[in-house]
Motif scaffolding. Sequence first.
Motif, mmCIF file in Angstrom:
data_model
loop_
_atom_site.group_PDB
_atom_site.id
_atom_site.type_symbol
_atom_site.label_atom_id
_atom_site.label_comp_id
_atom_site.label_asym_id
_atom_site.label_seq_id
_atom_site.Cartn_x
_atom_site.Cartn_y
_atom_site.Cartn_z
ATOM 1 N N PRO A 131 14.543 9.599 -17.130
ATOM 2 C CA PRO A 131 14.765 10.447 -15.954
ATOM 3 C C PRO A 131 14.886 11.923 -16.312
ATOM 4 C CG PRO A 131 16.765 9.260 -16.550
ATOM 5 C CD PRO A 131 15.680 8.698 -17.395
ATOM 6 N N VAL A 132 14.424 12.748 -15.394
ATOM 7 C CA VAL A 132 14.514 14.207 -15.512
ATOM 8 C C VAL A 132 15.080 14.726 -14.197
ATOM 9 C CG1 VAL A 132 12.559 14.323 -17.100
ATOM 10 C CG2 VAL A 132 12.163 14.531 -14.646
ATOM 11 N N PRO A 133 15.446 16.014 -14.112
ATOM 12 C CA PRO A 133 15.942 16.556 -12.841
ATOM 13 C C PRO A 133 14.921 16.363 -11.722
ATOM 14 C CG PRO A 133 16.437 18.076 -14.623
ATOM 15 C CD PRO A 133 15.560 16.999 -15.211
ATOM 16 N N LEU A 134 15.403 15.949 -10.570
ATOM 17 C CA LEU A 134 14.530 15.714 -9.429
ATOM 18 C C LEU A 134 14.001 17.039 -8.904
ATOM 19 C CD1 LEU A 134 13.433 13.527 -7.477
ATOM 20 C CD2 LEU A 134 15.397 14.018 -6.006
ATOM 21 N N ASN B 40 0.818 -1.221 0.000
ATOM 22 C CA ASN B 40 0.000 0.000 0.000
ATOM 23 C C ASN B 40 0.848 1.266 0.000
ATOM 24 O OD1 ASN B 40 -2.203 -1.763 0.213
ATOM 25 N ND2 ASN B 40 -2.244 -1.586 2.431
ATOM 26 N N CYS B 41 1.791 1.330 -0.918
ATOM 27 C CA CYS B 41 2.678 2.494 -0.987
ATOM 28 C C CYS B 41 2.583 3.172 -2.346
ATOM 29 C CB CYS B 41 4.125 2.088 -0.714
ATOM 30 S SG CYS B 41 4.437 1.595 0.995
ATOM 31 N N LEU B 42 2.805 4.474 -2.337
ATOM 32 C CA LEU B 42 2.868 5.293 -3.544
ATOM 33 C C LEU B 42 4.311 5.712 -3.765
ATOM 34 C CD1 LEU B 42 1.655 7.040 -5.824
ATOM 35 C CD2 LEU B 42 1.278 8.835 -4.107
ATOM 36 N N ILE B 43 4.821 5.406 -4.962
ATOM 37 C CA ILE B 43 6.189 5.771 -5.331
ATOM 38 C C ILE B 43 6.110 6.651 -6.573
ATOM 39 C CG2 ILE B 43 8.429 4.886 -6.066
ATOM 40 C CD1 ILE B 43 7.720 2.270 -4.601
ATOM 41 N N TYR B 44 6.677 7.830 -6.507
ATOM 42 C CA TYR B 44 6.569 8.762 -7.626
ATOM 43 C C TYR B 44 7.869 9.539 -7.775
ATOM 44 C CZ TYR B 44 5.890 12.270 -3.974
ATOM 45 O OH TYR B 44 6.069 13.079 -2.866
ATOM 46 N N GLU B 45 8.107 10.044 -8.978
ATOM 47 C CA GLU B 45 9.304 10.829 -9.263
ATOM 48 C C GLU B 45 10.535 10.202 -8.611
ATOM 49 O OE1 GLU B 45 8.581 14.926 -8.270
ATOM 50 O OE2 GLU B 45 6.742 15.002 -9.446
ATOM 51 N N THR B 46 10.775 8.958 -8.989
ATOM 52 C CA THR B 46 11.913 8.205 -8.473
ATOM 53 C C THR B 46 12.786 7.805 -9.650
ATOM 54 O OG1 THR B 46 10.741 7.408 -6.518
ATOM 55 C CG2 THR B 46 12.586 6.080 -7.284
ATOM 56 N N TYR B 47 13.956 8.428 -9.746
ATOM 57 C CA TYR B 47 14.807 8.245 -10.921
ATOM 58 C C TYR B 47 16.068 7.475 -10.526
ATOM 59 C CZ TYR B 47 11.590 11.959 -12.163
ATOM 60 O OH TYR B 47 10.447 12.697 -12.360
ATOM 61 N N GLY B 48 15.842 6.221 -10.120
ATOM 62 C CA GLY B 48 16.961 5.396 -9.717
ATOM 63 C C GLY B 48 16.536 4.006 -9.287
ATOM 64 N N CYS B 49 15.376 3.527 -9.716
ATOM 65 C CA CYS B 49 14.876 2.166 -9.487
ATOM 66 C C CYS B 49 14.191 2.020 -8.137
ATOM 67 C CB CYS B 49 15.993 1.132 -9.612
ATOM 68 S SG CYS B 49 15.360 -0.530 -9.845
ATOM 69 N N ASP C 169 5.956 7.851 -12.797
ATOM 70 C CA ASP C 169 7.148 8.585 -13.217
ATOM 71 C C ASP C 169 8.379 8.064 -12.482
ATOM 72 O OD1 ASP C 169 5.462 10.038 -14.817
ATOM 73 O OD2 ASP C 169 5.386 11.783 -13.499
ATOM 74 N N VAL C 170 8.772 6.841 -12.827
ATOM 75 C CA VAL C 170 9.934 6.211 -12.207
ATOM 76 C C VAL C 170 10.823 5.631 -13.301
ATOM 77 C CG1 VAL C 170 8.578 5.631 -10.154
ATOM 78 C CG2 VAL C 170 8.847 3.917 -11.970
ATOM 79 N N THR C 171 12.047 5.335 -12.947
ATOM 80 C CA THR C 171 12.903 4.514 -13.798
ATOM 81 C C THR C 171 13.080 3.178 -13.098
ATOM 82 O OG1 THR C 171 14.938 5.374 -12.791
ATOM 83 C CG2 THR C 171 14.100 6.526 -14.718
ATOM 84 N N GLY C 172 13.625 2.225 -13.814
ATOM 85 C CA GLY C 172 13.795 0.898 -13.218
ATOM 86 C C GLY C 172 12.856 -0.117 -13.861
ATOM 87 N N PRO C 173 11.721 -0.439 -13.296
ATOM 88 C CA PRO C 173 11.287 -0.099 -11.935
ATOM 89 C C PRO C 173 11.679 -1.141 -10.890
ATOM 90 C CG PRO C 173 9.466 -1.042 -13.126
ATOM 91 C CD PRO C 173 10.632 -1.054 -14.077
ATOM 92 N N ILE C 174 12.087 -2.350 -11.349
ATOM 93 C CA ILE C 174 12.451 -3.432 -10.431
ATOM 94 C C ILE C 174 13.734 -4.052 -10.943
ATOM 95 C CG2 ILE C 174 11.801 -5.683 -9.494
ATOM 96 C CD1 ILE C 174 8.831 -4.813 -9.969
ATOM 97 N N SER C 175 14.712 -4.199 -10.051
ATOM 98 C CA SER C 175 15.982 -4.801 -10.453
ATOM 99 C C SER C 175 16.489 -5.702 -9.337
ATOM 100 C CB SER C 175 17.019 -3.708 -10.753
ATOM 101 O OG SER C 175 18.264 -4.294 -11.101
ATOM 102 N N ILE C 176 16.727 -6.969 -9.684
ATOM 103 C CA ILE C 176 17.259 -7.929 -8.714
ATOM 104 C C ILE C 176 18.527 -8.524 -9.302
ATOM 105 C CG2 ILE C 176 16.801 -9.987 -7.349
ATOM 106 C CD1 ILE C 176 13.842 -9.495 -7.661
ATOM 107 N N GLY C 177 19.620 -8.424 -8.574
ATOM 108 C CA GLY C 177 20.893 -8.948 -9.045
ATOM 109 C C GLY C 177 21.509 -9.912 -8.059
#
Length: 563
Positions: free
Chosen positions: A375-378, A300-309, A333-341
């Motif tokens: 991505p754009v300027p934060l 139940n979370c909102l994630i917005y304007e996140t430019y780094g995954c 408005d995110v980049t990523g959005p999910i990365s597992i390494g």
Amino acid sequence: MENLSNKAVTRRNWLGAIGKVSLGTGLVALTSNAVGFEHKQVKSTGNDIGARIYNIRDFGAKGDGKTLDTAAIQSAIDTCNKEQGGTVLVPAGIFVIGTVELKSNVTLHIATQGKLLGSADGKQYHASAAIPLDGGWTMGDGNVGLIFAANAENITIEGNGTIDGQGAQFRSDTKGVLPPAGITGNHRPYHLLFYQCKNLTVRDISLINSAYHSVRVCMCSYVKLEGLYIRGKVIHNNDGFHFIGSTYVHVSNCDVQCQDDACALFGSCKFVTVSDCSFSTRWSVFRFGGGEAENIAVSNCLIYETYGCPIKMRCSPGSRFENISFSNLVMRDVTGPISIGLGNVQSSSENGKMATPGIIRNISFNNIHATVVKPVPLRDSEFASKYNPGEEFSCVVLNGVDKGFLEHISFDDVHITFPGGGTAEQAAVRDVPKVAGEYYQIGVPPAYGMYARNVRGLTLHNVRFTMASPDLRPALILDNTDDVAINGFSAQGQKSAESLLRFINSRDVLVSGMRLLTPVTNLLQAEGKECNNIKIDGGDISKAGKALVLASGALAQAVRIKD
């Protein structure tokens, strides 16, 4: 009968008596007489021990925004702790402080118009001798806090007031030049720093412009962080929450806008919930690194304007991530959005022996709707950020390296719109770098939707990938995967693209109920001699010009397609 009218307690007499009662430190006794009530002070019996209020102004704090009030607030805390606890009150005013230590059984209450203002003089901060720096990467980021507690229990910070770290005074825009505060690096203070504390609560306060991380929780247990308002975009590593090796942690109803990781979990964090929060940051929101992270639920979370995954996991040799759930998330408005390494298993330990391979298993993503952008300027950041090519072109990445396999990863009801713009040259990449560091280090991924390498037990149910502008990369690439079930998958493609799906040396893959949203030239390109037992069963694939293309030694009998 005796006339009792003169002894009657009238309403006027009652209110008059109440008006004479003072709210001092003593107890008040009321006795009746012929004309009403009289009151007298009774000496305290000590029945309020552990529940007393210690106003920092009574200990000499000025609150004028200029005078250094560190000694006064520390004296109030020490006295409260010595007298078996209670509440230290920060009333209205601006109280300038350096490093302050919070102690057991003390509640620090910051009134609505109260503010603790971190000094702009770096000399007012000192490291805590009780917090070691010999824990490798887990503890090596400094031990200085504006407010800190070590080896304490039953501590609370609360109120609707503010803690302002004046973080901009700790940033230098010129390399090699000290900032105005005169200190930098790990000598900077965190807003709040806790080490080996038990029964810790922080609620309802505003944490503004930290000089480092805002809330850093190390080796603590039974932690509640509720209703916090965090703003920190004045320095490059303004983390929101940073947890290290902590257990039974519960974060709820928080609003975080920061410059670095919004909610980092390092070391062996276990039994953690994060719910009903909103996040925005230049880097990651949920960042996992090292240790044994398990039994964690984010919902139940909102994630917005996140430019780094928004969700980033980096599992190094010897680490284990297990039983982690992400559900009911909106990403806009995110980049990523999910990365597992999963890191390189050949890495050696300090004694020269081969490190134990890392483990990632039982990770689920449910009911997630995302809009991925370039991505754009934060917004509101005080300095500009640079972006790597892998950040400008991003997708869901499941990345096992060498012999490491991610196990039992599931996506259920996940709908993502990607920005598009991928080229045929980017799609043609087959030699994806075998690194499991930052998500952008593999370069531009050859898929626009999901790239999965070295995954065993992958499930996609009701997953939908669309693009805001044309993209010539496949929607989905499986590279050396086993035991894959894809049901109800919907995706857009391009006629000029090589294929919508690309399966490389993958085995035991079932695709059912698939739906093509746009016409494509080729549905599936199977590559490699190890492709085996791949089935596409049912659904609507009528918009594909050709169902199957074989390459790099893949055999026709390895794939069966049924309309």
